[in-house]
Design a protein around this motif. Structure first.
Motif, PDB file in Angstrom:
ATOM      1  N   UNK A  16       0.861  -1.336  -0.150  1.00  0.00           N
ATOM      2  CA  UNK A  16       0.016   0.000   0.374  1.00  0.00           C
ATOM      3  C   UNK A  16       1.080   1.030  -0.382  1.00  0.00           C
ATOM      4  N   UNK A  17       2.396   0.902  -0.201  1.00  0.00           N
ATOM      5  CA  UNK A  17       3.419   2.113  -0.891  1.00  0.00           C
ATOM      6  C   UNK A  17       2.767   2.637   0.588  1.00  0.00           C
ATOM      7  N   UNK A  18       3.049   2.140   1.940  1.00  0.00           N
ATOM      8  CA  UNK A  18       3.170   3.325   3.024  1.00  0.00           C
ATOM      9  C   UNK A  18       4.747   2.349   3.848  1.00  0.00           C
ATOM     10  N   UNK A  19       5.242   3.374   4.568  1.00  0.00           N
ATOM     11  CA  UNK A  19       6.204   2.762   5.321  1.00  0.00           C
ATOM     12  C   UNK A  19       6.401   1.850   6.659  1.00  0.00           C
ATOM     13  N   UNK A  20       6.997   1.900   7.325  1.00  0.00           N
ATOM     14  CA  UNK A  20       6.640   1.527   8.752  1.00  0.00           C
ATOM     15  C   UNK A  20       7.927   1.202   9.338  1.00  0.00           C
ATOM     16  N   UNK A  21       7.696   1.997  10.372  1.00  0.00           N
ATOM     17  CA  UNK A  21       8.947   2.561  11.300  1.00  0.00           C
ATOM     18  C   UNK A  21       8.741   1.547  12.520  1.00  0.00           C
ATOM     19  N   UNK A  22       9.784   0.719  12.969  1.00  0.00           N
ATOM     20  CA  UNK A  22       9.307  -0.209  13.832  1.00  0.00           C
ATOM     21  C   UNK A  22       9.748   0.607  14.902  1.00  0.00           C
ATOM     22  N   UNK A  23       9.541   0.357  16.458  1.00  0.00           N
ATOM     23  CA  UNK A  23      10.507   0.312  17.635  1.00  0.00           C
ATOM     24  C   UNK A  23      10.366  -0.098  18.660  1.00  0.00           C
ATOM     25  N   UNK A  24      10.969  -0.294  19.735  1.00  0.00           N
ATOM     26  CA  UNK A  24      10.455  -1.279  20.895  1.00  0.00           C
ATOM     27  C   UNK A  24      10.958  -0.816  22.055  1.00  0.00           C
ATOM     28  N   UNK A  25      10.029  -0.766  22.818  1.00  0.00           N
ATOM     29  CA  UNK A  25      10.042  -0.230  24.284  1.00  0.00           C
ATOM     30  C   UNK A  25      10.925  -1.228  25.682  1.00  0.00           C
ATOM     31  N   UNK A  26      11.241  -2.513  25.231  1.00  0.00           N
ATOM     32  CA  UNK A  26      11.921  -3.254  26.069  1.00  0.00           C
ATOM     33  C   UNK A  26      11.053  -3.792  27.579  1.00  0.00           C
ATOM     34  N   UNK A  27       9.311  -2.864  27.589  1.00  0.00           N
ATOM     35  CA  UNK A  27       8.990  -3.071  28.300  1.00  0.00           C
ATOM     36  C   UNK A  27       8.281  -1.773  29.908  1.00  0.00           C
ATOM     37  N   UNK A  28       9.746  -1.044  28.881  1.00  0.00           N
ATOM     38  CA  UNK A  28      10.243   0.638  29.390  1.00  0.00           C
ATOM     39  C   UNK A  28       8.695   1.683  29.438  1.00  0.00           C
ATOM     40  N   UNK A  29       7.708   2.046  30.490  1.00  0.00           N
ATOM     41  CA  UNK A  29       7.019   2.771  30.208  1.00  0.00           C
ATOM     42  C   UNK A  29       7.159   4.111  29.776  1.00  0.00           C
TER      43      UNK A  29
END
Length: 344
Positions: A95-108
């Motif tokens: 769908x011609x979109x870019x995904x920005x993947x992030x991870x918090x590691x359980x830290x609020x």
């Protein structure tokens, strides 16, 4: 010095058309009468010059950056991450979109900071994902934004959730045993709730057990016993070993995860019992270990790829999002660990 970026004006000049004609041709719009020859010439020149649209300028014009934020607790560190993220990435790319993947590691605090960073970059929407199916409290920064919850539930939060259909998986596990002739001597290993260190038990354990008990009850059967324990290999080995040492002789085991099944196989083997000759085993998740066990393990597959894909499809659908729960089937992977009940 880097080469100057090719502009739409460059394409129009080289193609011998007006900037407006070039804009309509490159955007694929059909609400302006442009000859096919002009359209083809603009597209060919754009390819030759290596023209790429200015995403920031287009975002200001269309109010869309064609980007999606993906925030998770620790999903990228799990064995399942590849399929979840692959499903989401492929659906976004189509769908011609870019995904920005992030991870918090359980830290609020880190989670809130990541959400702020994504919103500062004007992402169109955010997928909020959890490592295991569980109840969550999304960060307050997401309220009022377009959000889909992936592998988690948040009662009272106005967003759709995409989760596995654990109740139906429990039903299917019970039916697999009933179809093989098992109506008694069935034990569940793992139980309704795992210990606090394993949050998957909060929803998955309860729902798998509920579906299984529902079908057994409807067919006049029941579990002979339930062993409550954590869901790791050593727990399966310890609890099944103890069960046998106490004089119990199960005819079938329903293990709440494949890791438990691995431990159960070891305990049964040490006791001189075979699978499925003496004891049938059915499980959940379909981890890599399921096909490596001998005999190969019959299990209900978590639909990781489909979960990631549906989350993106929902978030890019037209219109407002409804706070509904979308449950995806966990297909039964029929292998060799279920047989007819052993004869006394």
């Amino acid at each position: 010095m880097p080469d100057r970026r090719v502009t739409m004006a460059d394409v129009a000049r080289m193609a011998g058309v007006s900037p407006t004609t070039a804009s309509f041709a490159l955007s694929g719009r059909t609400d302006m009468r442009i000859s096919e020859a002009s359209r083809a010439r603009v597209l060919e020149v754009a390819r030759e010059l290596g023209y790429r649209p200015n995403v920031m300028a287009r975002g200001l014009r269309t109010k869309s950056t064609q980007t999606i934020g993906f925030v998770s607790d620790m999903i990228t560190t799990t064995p399942f991450a590849g399929d979840v993220i692959r499903g989401a990435l492929e659906a976004a790319r189509e769908r011609d979109h870019l995904l920005f993947i992030t991870e918090a590691g359980g830290d609020r605090a880190a989670e809130s900071s990541l959400v702020h960073a994504l919103l500062d970059r004007q992402v169109d929407a955010v997928i909020y994902a959890a490592m295991f199916t569980q109840y969550v409290t999304p960060p307050k920064e997401l309220f009022g934004h377009r959000v889909v919850l992936l592998n988690c539930l948040a009662p009272g939060f106005d967003a759709p959730s995409v989760v596995p259909d654990e109740v139906q998986a429990g039903r299917d596990a019970a039916r697999a045993l009933l179809d093989a002739g098992h109506g008694e001597g069935i034990w569940a290993i793992g139980g309704h709730l795992a210990v606090p260190a394993s949050p998957e038990g909060n929803i998955a354990g309860n729902e798998r057990m509920r579906g299984m008990e529902e079908v057994l009850r409807a067919h006049g059967a029941r579990l002979e016993g339930v062993v409550e324990c954590d869901w790791n290999t050593q727990d399966g080995y310890r609890e099944v070993s103890a069960l046998l040492a106490e004089g119990h002789r199960p005819r079938a085991l329903v293990c709440l995860t494949d890791r438990l099944s691995f431990g159960a196989y070891q305990a049964l083997g040490e006791a001189g019992l075979s699978v499925p000759g003496d004891v049938s085993v059915v499980s959940f998740d379909d981890q890599d270990i399921a096909v490596a066990l001998r005999p190969a393990l019959t299990t209900l597959k978590l639909p990781h790829y489909q979960l990631g894909r549906l989350a993106v499809e929902l978030i890019l659908s037209e219109g407002p999002l409804e706070a509904a729960v979308h449950r995806l089937a966990m297909p039964l992977q029929e292998r060799d660990s279920i047989g007819a009940p052993a004869m006394d």
